[in-house]
Design a protein around this motif. Structure first.
Motif, mmCIF file in Angstrom:
data_model
loop_
_atom_site.group_PDB
_atom_site.id
_atom_site.type_symbol
_atom_site.label_atom_id
_atom_site.label_comp_id
_atom_site.label_asym_id
_atom_site.label_seq_id
_atom_site.Cartn_x
_atom_site.Cartn_y
_atom_site.Cartn_z
ATOM 1 N N GLN A 9 0.866 -1.172 0.000
ATOM 2 C CA GLN A 9 0.000 0.000 0.000
ATOM 3 C C GLN A 9 0.904 1.223 0.000
ATOM 4 O O GLN A 9 1.759 1.352 0.871
ATOM 5 N N VAL A 10 0.729 2.110 -0.970
ATOM 6 C CA VAL A 10 1.545 3.321 -1.044
ATOM 7 C C VAL A 10 0.656 4.546 -1.099
ATOM 8 O O VAL A 10 -0.535 4.459 -1.420
ATOM 9 N N ILE A 11 1.243 5.694 -0.774
ATOM 10 C CA ILE A 11 0.556 6.976 -0.877
ATOM 11 C C ILE A 11 1.403 7.865 -1.772
ATOM 12 O O ILE A 11 2.629 7.844 -1.697
ATOM 13 N N GLY A 19 -1.633 12.593 -2.178
ATOM 14 C CA GLY A 19 -2.559 12.222 -1.111
ATOM 15 C C GLY A 19 -3.381 10.984 -1.389
ATOM 16 O O GLY A 19 -4.032 10.458 -0.484
ATOM 17 N N GLN A 20 -3.365 10.480 -2.622
ATOM 18 C CA GLN A 20 -4.158 9.299 -2.942
ATOM 19 C C GLN A 20 -3.380 8.029 -2.615
ATOM 20 O O GLN A 20 -2.172 7.972 -2.772
ATOM 21 N N LYS A 21 -4.123 7.018 -2.137
ATOM 22 C CA LYS A 21 -3.511 5.738 -1.775
ATOM 23 C C LYS A 21 -3.927 4.662 -2.761
ATOM 24 O O LYS A 21 -5.008 4.737 -3.348
ATOM 25 N N GLY A 22 -3.066 3.655 -2.904
ATOM 26 C CA GLY A 22 -3.386 2.538 -3.770
ATOM 27 C C GLY A 22 -2.391 1.416 -3.600
ATOM 28 O O GLY A 22 -1.365 1.559 -2.921
ATOM 29 N N GLU A 23 -2.701 0.296 -4.228
ATOM 30 C CA GLU A 23 -1.847 -0.890 -4.161
ATOM 31 C C GLU A 23 -0.923 -0.928 -5.371
ATOM 32 O O GLU A 23 -1.330 -0.609 -6.483
ATOM 33 N N ASN A 67 8.132 9.585 -6.060
ATOM 34 C CA ASN A 67 6.869 10.286 -5.839
ATOM 35 C C ASN A 67 5.880 9.500 -4.993
ATOM 36 O O ASN A 67 4.763 9.961 -4.776
ATOM 37 N N VAL A 68 6.262 8.323 -4.526
ATOM 38 C CA VAL A 68 5.392 7.531 -3.655
ATOM 39 C C VAL A 68 6.146 7.138 -2.388
ATOM 40 O O VAL A 68 7.369 7.064 -2.373
ATOM 41 N N ALA A 69 5.383 6.916 -1.317
ATOM 42 C CA ALA A 69 5.950 6.458 -0.051
ATOM 43 C C ALA A 69 5.105 5.300 0.454
ATOM 44 O O ALA A 69 3.894 5.258 0.221
ATOM 45 N N LEU A 70 5.746 4.371 1.134
ATOM 46 C CA LEU A 70 5.035 3.237 1.706
ATOM 47 C C LEU A 70 4.090 3.746 2.789
ATOM 48 O O LEU A 70 4.474 4.576 3.617
ATOM 49 N N PHE A 71 2.845 3.271 2.772
ATOM 50 C CA PHE A 71 1.834 3.750 3.720
ATOM 51 C C PHE A 71 1.896 2.938 5.002
ATOM 52 O O PHE A 71 1.825 1.714 4.985
ATOM 53 N N ASN A 72 2.047 3.644 6.121
ATOM 54 C CA ASN A 72 2.062 3.023 7.440
ATOM 55 C C ASN A 72 0.665 3.167 8.032
ATOM 56 O O ASN A 72 0.265 4.262 8.428
ATOM 57 N N ALA A 73 -0.081 2.067 8.090
ATOM 58 C CA ALA A 73 -1.463 2.107 8.581
ATOM 59 C C ALA A 73 -1.534 2.498 10.054
ATOM 60 O O ALA A 73 -2.465 3.174 10.480
ATOM 61 N N ALA A 74 -0.543 2.083 10.849
ATOM 62 C CA ALA A 74 -0.542 2.399 12.279
ATOM 63 C C ALA A 74 -0.399 3.903 12.504
ATOM 64 O O ALA A 74 -1.071 4.476 13.361
ATOM 65 N N ALA A 75 0.477 4.540 11.733
ATOM 66 C CA ALA A 75 0.698 5.978 11.874
ATOM 67 C C ALA A 75 -0.287 6.786 11.033
ATOM 68 O O ALA A 75 -0.503 7.964 11.277
ATOM 69 N N LYS A 77 0.061 7.522 7.801
ATOM 70 C CA LYS A 77 0.739 8.391 6.838
ATOM 71 C C LYS A 77 1.822 7.612 6.104
ATOM 72 O O LYS A 77 2.143 6.481 6.463
ATOM 73 N N GLY A 78 2.374 8.214 5.080
ATOM 74 C CA GLY A 78 3.459 7.598 4.331
ATOM 75 C C GLY A 78 4.769 7.776 5.076
ATOM 76 O O GLY A 78 5.007 8.830 5.674
ATOM 77 N N GLU A 79 5.617 6.749 5.031
ATOM 78 C CA GLU A 79 6.905 6.819 5.727
ATOM 79 C C GLU A 79 8.015 6.280 4.859
ATOM 80 O O GLU A 79 7.787 5.482 3.955
ATOM 81 N N ARG A 80 9.229 6.710 5.184
ATOM 82 C CA ARG A 80 10.408 6.195 4.501
ATOM 83 C C ARG A 80 10.700 4.788 5.011
ATOM 84 O O ARG A 80 10.281 4.414 6.094
ATOM 85 N N VAL A 81 11.434 4.030 4.205
ATOM 86 C CA VAL A 81 11.713 2.637 4.534
ATOM 87 C C VAL A 81 13.211 2.431 4.637
ATOM 88 O O VAL A 81 13.977 2.923 3.813
#
Length: 104
Positions: A9-11, A19-23, A67-75, A77-81
């Motif tokens: 899942q990325v944002i 701001g849009q999320k998707g797989e 232009n995309v970041a991995l989405f952290n469901a717990a936080a 928001k998108g985060e770096r990996v």
């Protein structure tokens, strides 16, 4: 090892779709194809061998990885990996902000 993989899942963090999320559907070198994001219209010829009709088809185009970041469901928001090597020698992805594992 890639920071973003198929099925993640990325944002989108910048550009028209910010701001849009998707797989992630596909990863190709430095570009990703995200479900229902960056839709383009393609004019295609009919291909009877592949049972494919012709016409104007809407499909996803690729987006650059930066232009995309991995989405952290717990936080929420998108985060770096980053990467971390466990005691048993396995290399896993971790979120830089929280330090939790991406791969369970």
């Amino acid at each position: 090892m890639n920071r973003i993989r198929k099925g993640d899942q990325v944002i989108v963090i910048t550009g028209k779709y910010k701001g849009q999320k998707g797989e992630v559907l596909r990863v190709a070198e430095d570009r990703v194809v995200v479900q229902n994001i960056n839709l383009v219209k393609r004019h295609t010829k009919p291909n009877p061998q592949a049972n494919q009709p012709g016409g104007i088809i809407e499909r996803e185009a690729s987006i650059h990885l930066s232009n995309v970041a991995l989405f952290n469901a717990a936080a929420g928001k998108g985060e770096r990996v980053g990467f971390k090597t466990l005691e048993d020698g396995r290399k896993v992805r971790v979120f830089r902000g929280t330090g939790e594992q991406v791969d369970a």
